[in-house]
Scaffold this motif. Structure first.
Motif, PDB file in Angstrom:
ATOM      1  N   ASP A  50      10.989  -5.615 -32.769  1.00 14.00           N
ATOM      2  CA  ASP A  50      10.131  -4.758 -31.804  1.00 14.00           C
ATOM      3  C   ASP A  50       9.413  -5.655 -30.877  1.00 14.00           C
ATOM      4  OD1 ASP A  50      10.908  -2.511 -32.841  1.00 14.00           O
ATOM      5  OD2 ASP A  50       9.315  -2.165 -34.243  1.00 14.00           O
ATOM      6  N   ALA A  51       9.543  -5.275 -29.620  1.00 11.23           N
ATOM      7  CA  ALA A  51       8.638  -6.290 -28.608  1.00 11.23           C
ATOM      8  C   ALA A  51       8.066  -5.082 -27.414  1.00 11.23           C
ATOM      9  CB  ALA A  51       9.721  -6.897 -27.685  1.00 11.23           C
ATOM     10  N   ILE A  52       6.853  -5.585 -27.036  1.00 11.21           N
ATOM     11  CA  ILE A  52       6.143  -4.401 -26.474  1.00 11.21           C
ATOM     12  C   ILE A  52       5.765  -5.311 -25.103  1.00 11.21           C
ATOM     13  CG2 ILE A  52       3.946  -3.243 -26.373  1.00 11.21           C
ATOM     14  CD1 ILE A  52       4.089  -3.073 -29.171  1.00 11.21           C
ATOM     15  N   PHE A  53       6.052  -4.502 -23.735  1.00 11.72           N
ATOM     16  CA  PHE A  53       5.687  -5.215 -22.423  1.00 11.72           C
ATOM     17  C   PHE A  53       4.493  -4.507 -22.042  1.00 11.72           C
ATOM     18  CE2 PHE A  53       8.907  -2.411 -21.510  1.00 11.72           C
ATOM     19  CZ  PHE A  53       8.618  -1.830 -20.489  1.00 11.72           C
ATOM     20  N   ASN A  54       3.735  -5.150 -20.947  1.00  9.36           N
ATOM     21  CA  ASN A  54       2.766  -4.353 -20.072  1.00  9.36           C
ATOM     22  C   ASN A  54       1.653  -3.843 -21.029  1.00  9.36           C
ATOM     23  OD1 ASN A  54       2.011  -3.336 -17.512  1.00  9.36           O
ATOM     24  ND2 ASN A  54       2.812  -1.141 -18.133  1.00  9.36           N
ATOM     25  N   ARG A  55       1.204  -4.890 -22.024  1.00  7.27           N
ATOM     26  CA  ARG A  55       0.074  -4.483 -22.655  1.00  7.27           C
ATOM     27  C   ARG A  55      -1.254  -4.929 -21.524  1.00  7.27           C
ATOM     28  NH1 ARG A  55      -0.695  -9.341 -26.962  1.00  7.27           N
ATOM     29  NH2 ARG A  55      -2.802  -9.534 -26.388  1.00  7.27           N
ATOM     30  N   GLY A  56      -2.473  -4.356 -21.820  1.00  8.12           N
ATOM     31  CA  GLY A  56      -3.391  -4.437 -20.785  1.00  8.12           C
ATOM     32  C   GLY A  56      -4.709  -4.996 -21.477  1.00  8.12           C
ATOM     33  N   ASP A  57      -4.548  -5.724 -22.612  1.00 10.76           N
ATOM     34  CA  ASP A  57      -5.909  -6.487 -23.277  1.00 10.76           C
ATOM     35  C   ASP A  57      -5.578  -7.826 -23.523  1.00 10.76           C
ATOM     36  OD1 ASP A  57      -4.092  -5.947 -25.282  1.00 10.76           O
ATOM     37  OD2 ASP A  57      -5.537  -6.187 -26.896  1.00 10.76           O
ATOM     38  N   CYS A  76      -5.736 -10.298 -21.512  1.00 10.85           N
ATOM     39  CA  CYS A  76      -4.713 -10.828 -20.726  1.00 10.85           C
ATOM     40  C   CYS A  76      -5.485 -11.939 -19.862  1.00 10.85           C
ATOM     41  CB  CYS A  76      -4.066  -9.720 -19.797  1.00 10.85           C
ATOM     42  SG  CYS A  76      -3.226  -8.520 -20.557  1.00 10.85           S
ATOM     43  N   PRO A  77      -4.299 -13.156 -19.668  1.00 11.67           N
ATOM     44  CA  PRO A  77      -2.983 -13.216 -20.022  1.00 11.67           C
ATOM     45  C   PRO A  77      -2.758 -13.816 -21.306  1.00 11.67           C
ATOM     46  CG  PRO A  77      -3.722 -14.941 -18.626  1.00 11.67           C
ATOM     47  CD  PRO A  77      -4.881 -13.996 -18.618  1.00 11.67           C
ATOM     48  N   ASN A  78      -1.893 -13.030 -22.089  1.00  6.12           N
ATOM     49  CA  ASN A  78      -1.685 -13.509 -23.459  1.00  6.12           C
ATOM     50  C   ASN A  78      -0.315 -12.848 -23.785  1.00  6.12           C
ATOM     51  OD1 ASN A  78      -2.289 -14.955 -25.680  1.00  6.12           O
ATOM     52  ND2 ASN A  78      -3.400 -13.386 -26.486  1.00  6.12           N
ATOM     53  N   ALA A  79       0.189 -13.559 -24.720  1.00  8.42           N
ATOM     54  CA  ALA A  79       1.243 -12.842 -25.667  1.00  8.42           C
ATOM     55  C   ALA A  79       1.204 -13.120 -26.993  1.00  8.42           C
ATOM     56  CB  ALA A  79       2.697 -13.367 -25.204  1.00  8.42           C
ATOM     57  N   PRO A  96       1.450  -8.486 -18.639  1.00  3.99           N
ATOM     58  CA  PRO A  96       2.313  -8.606 -17.450  1.00  3.99           C
ATOM     59  C   PRO A  96       2.559  -9.802 -17.199  1.00  3.99           C
ATOM     60  CG  PRO A  96       0.779  -6.685 -17.094  1.00  3.99           C
ATOM     61  CD  PRO A  96       0.309  -7.398 -18.334  1.00  3.99           C
ATOM     62  N   GLY A  97       3.768 -10.065 -16.599  1.00  5.32           N
ATOM     63  CA  GLY A  97       4.129 -11.614 -16.181  1.00  5.32           C
ATOM     64  C   GLY A  97       4.409 -12.662 -17.108  1.00  5.32           C
ATOM     65  N   LEU A  98       4.574 -12.202 -18.586  1.00  2.48           N
ATOM     66  CA  LEU A  98       4.684 -13.113 -19.481  1.00  2.48           C
ATOM     67  C   LEU A  98       5.879 -13.234 -20.349  1.00  2.48           C
ATOM     68  CD1 LEU A  98       1.223 -13.592 -20.786  1.00  2.48           C
ATOM     69  CD2 LEU A  98       2.287 -14.712 -18.894  1.00  2.48           C
ATOM     70  N   THR A  99       6.876 -12.280 -19.989  1.00  2.00           N
ATOM     71  CA  THR A  99       7.922 -12.026 -20.462  1.00  2.00           C
ATOM     72  C   THR A  99       9.326 -13.125 -20.333  1.00  2.00           C
ATOM     73  OG1 THR A  99       8.872 -10.436 -19.009  1.00  2.00           O
ATOM     74  CG2 THR A  99       7.652  -9.634 -20.968  1.00  2.00           C
ATOM     75  N   SER A 100       9.040 -14.228 -19.935  1.00  2.00           N
ATOM     76  CA  SER A 100      10.047 -15.172 -19.677  1.00  2.00           C
ATOM     77  C   SER A 100      10.674 -15.403 -20.992  1.00  2.00           C
ATOM     78  CB  SER A 100       9.396 -16.408 -19.168  1.00  2.00           C
ATOM     79  OG  SER A 100       8.328 -17.195 -19.794  1.00  2.00           O
ATOM     80  N   ASP A 115       8.108 -20.301 -16.069  1.00  2.00           N
ATOM     81  CA  ASP A 115       8.631 -19.064 -15.317  1.00  2.00           C
ATOM     82  C   ASP A 115       7.508 -17.886 -15.394  1.00  2.00           C
ATOM     83  OD1 ASP A 115      11.271 -20.252 -14.758  1.00  2.00           O
ATOM     84  OD2 ASP A 115      11.567 -20.100 -17.095  1.00  2.00           O
ATOM     85  N   SER A 116       6.499 -18.026 -16.036  1.00  2.00           N
ATOM     86  CA  SER A 116       5.625 -16.926 -16.027  1.00  2.00           C
ATOM     87  C   SER A 116       4.752 -16.754 -15.059  1.00  2.00           C
ATOM     88  CB  SER A 116       5.143 -17.138 -17.472  1.00  2.00           C
ATOM     89  OG  SER A 116       6.059 -16.971 -18.525  1.00  2.00           O
ATOM     90  N   THR A 117       4.902 -15.786 -14.155  1.00  2.00           N
ATOM     91  CA  THR A 117       3.748 -15.352 -13.286  1.00  2.00           C
ATOM     92  C   THR A 117       2.401 -15.010 -13.889  1.00  2.00           C
ATOM     93  OG1 THR A 117       4.341 -13.058 -13.052  1.00  2.00           O
ATOM     94  CG2 THR A 117       5.321 -14.550 -11.750  1.00  2.00           C
ATOM     95  N   GLY A 118       2.262 -14.647 -14.976  1.00  2.00           N
ATOM     96  CA  GLY A 118       1.071 -14.247 -15.458  1.00  2.00           C
ATOM     97  C   GLY A 118       0.038 -15.758 -15.967  1.00  2.00           C
TER      98      GLY A 118
END
Length: 254
Positions: free
Chosen positions: A121-128, A130-133, A144-148, A230-233
């Motif tokens: 399970d993978a979740i994109f576009n989280r809003g807290d 940030c920037p983080n994964a 956003p911008g971190l799914t490279s 590659d990550s714009t975030g």
């Protein structure tokens, strides 16, 4: 049987009188259920009977605190849906999840991170935060911008670490935990032949930092052994495995 076309997809359609035909081969690698219209002879639908070990789901947090309002009951994408989707962030994450699965399956014989075919399970576009994964113990999630590919593989590698050596995330064991994720993330990036930016993957120069990050002196035109270039975030790489001191990280343990 009577077969409602479009029912599984959730779109309006019509009923058909069909024959259900099970198509298999002797090797056991093919098993398809084909639904043929009994009147026209046309194929109405085809459903696979082979369930791949790779099992991915993607969720859109819609800018909310992770995991967002739709987890786990309303996935944006599930294994078998069409790719690519209309969302580039989701595509990056979904493709890189498969590449990570394939890497650990081919290199170490593992069937997903728990070695029992766990759903990824993978979740994109989280809003807290940030920037983080992160890897939560259940799913990975991205601002956003971190799914490279390297960051996605990095987070999944934390899951593999949890289910293998289970290095606690503190002091030297925590450093090893993070280092393994960086190494595996970059390994996937190097072997998947899916460059996200147009940059050389040539060898690095000793004593020089890459121009694709904020290290100093930045005069090496190579992305090799960088994390997150590659990550714009992050606006460029955040760590350098060739020369950790480029980002103020220690180059060795004391």
């Amino acid at each position: 049987m009577i077969f409602r076309a479009g029912l599984l997809k959730g779109v309006p359609s019509s009923d058909h009188l069909v024959y259900e035909i099970e198509v298999i081969n002797n090797a056991g690698s093919v098993r398809e259920f084909v639904y043929v219209d009994a009147i026209s002879g046309k194929v109405v639908d085809q459903i696979t009977g082979i369930h791949d070990a790779l099992d991915r789901r993607a969720f859109d947090a819609q800018g909310a605190a992770h995991p967002g309002p739709n987890y786990p009951n309303n996935p944006f994408w599930i294994e078998g849906d069409a790719l690519p989707t209309a969302d580039i962030e989701a595509n990056n994450m979904i493709y890189a999840s498969a590449e990570t699965y394939d890497f650990f399956a081919n290199a170490f014989g593992r069937d997903s991170f728990d070695d029992s075919g766990a759903t990824m399970d993978a979740i994109f576009n989280r809003g807290d935060q940030c920037p983080n994964a992160s890897w939560s113990g259940t799913y990975i999630s991205f601002c956003p911008g971190l799914t490279s590919d390297d960051i996605t593989a990095h987070e999944w590698s934390h899951a593999y670490t949890q289910y293998t050596n289970n290095l606690i995330y503190q002091w030297q064991s925590g450093a090893l935990n993070e280092a393994y994720s960086d190494i595996w993330g970059e390994t996937v990036d190097l072997i998947n032949n899916r460059d996200e930016i147009s940059a050389p993957v040539t060898l690095r120069t000793n004593g020089s930092c890459s121009i694709y990050g904020s290290g100093n002196p930045s005069n090496d035109d190579s992305v090799r052994w960088l994390m997150g270039e590659d990550s714009t975030g992050f606006n460029g790489a955040i760590r350098d495995m060739w020369d950790p001191t480029c980002y103020g990280d220690p180059g060795r343990s004391h």
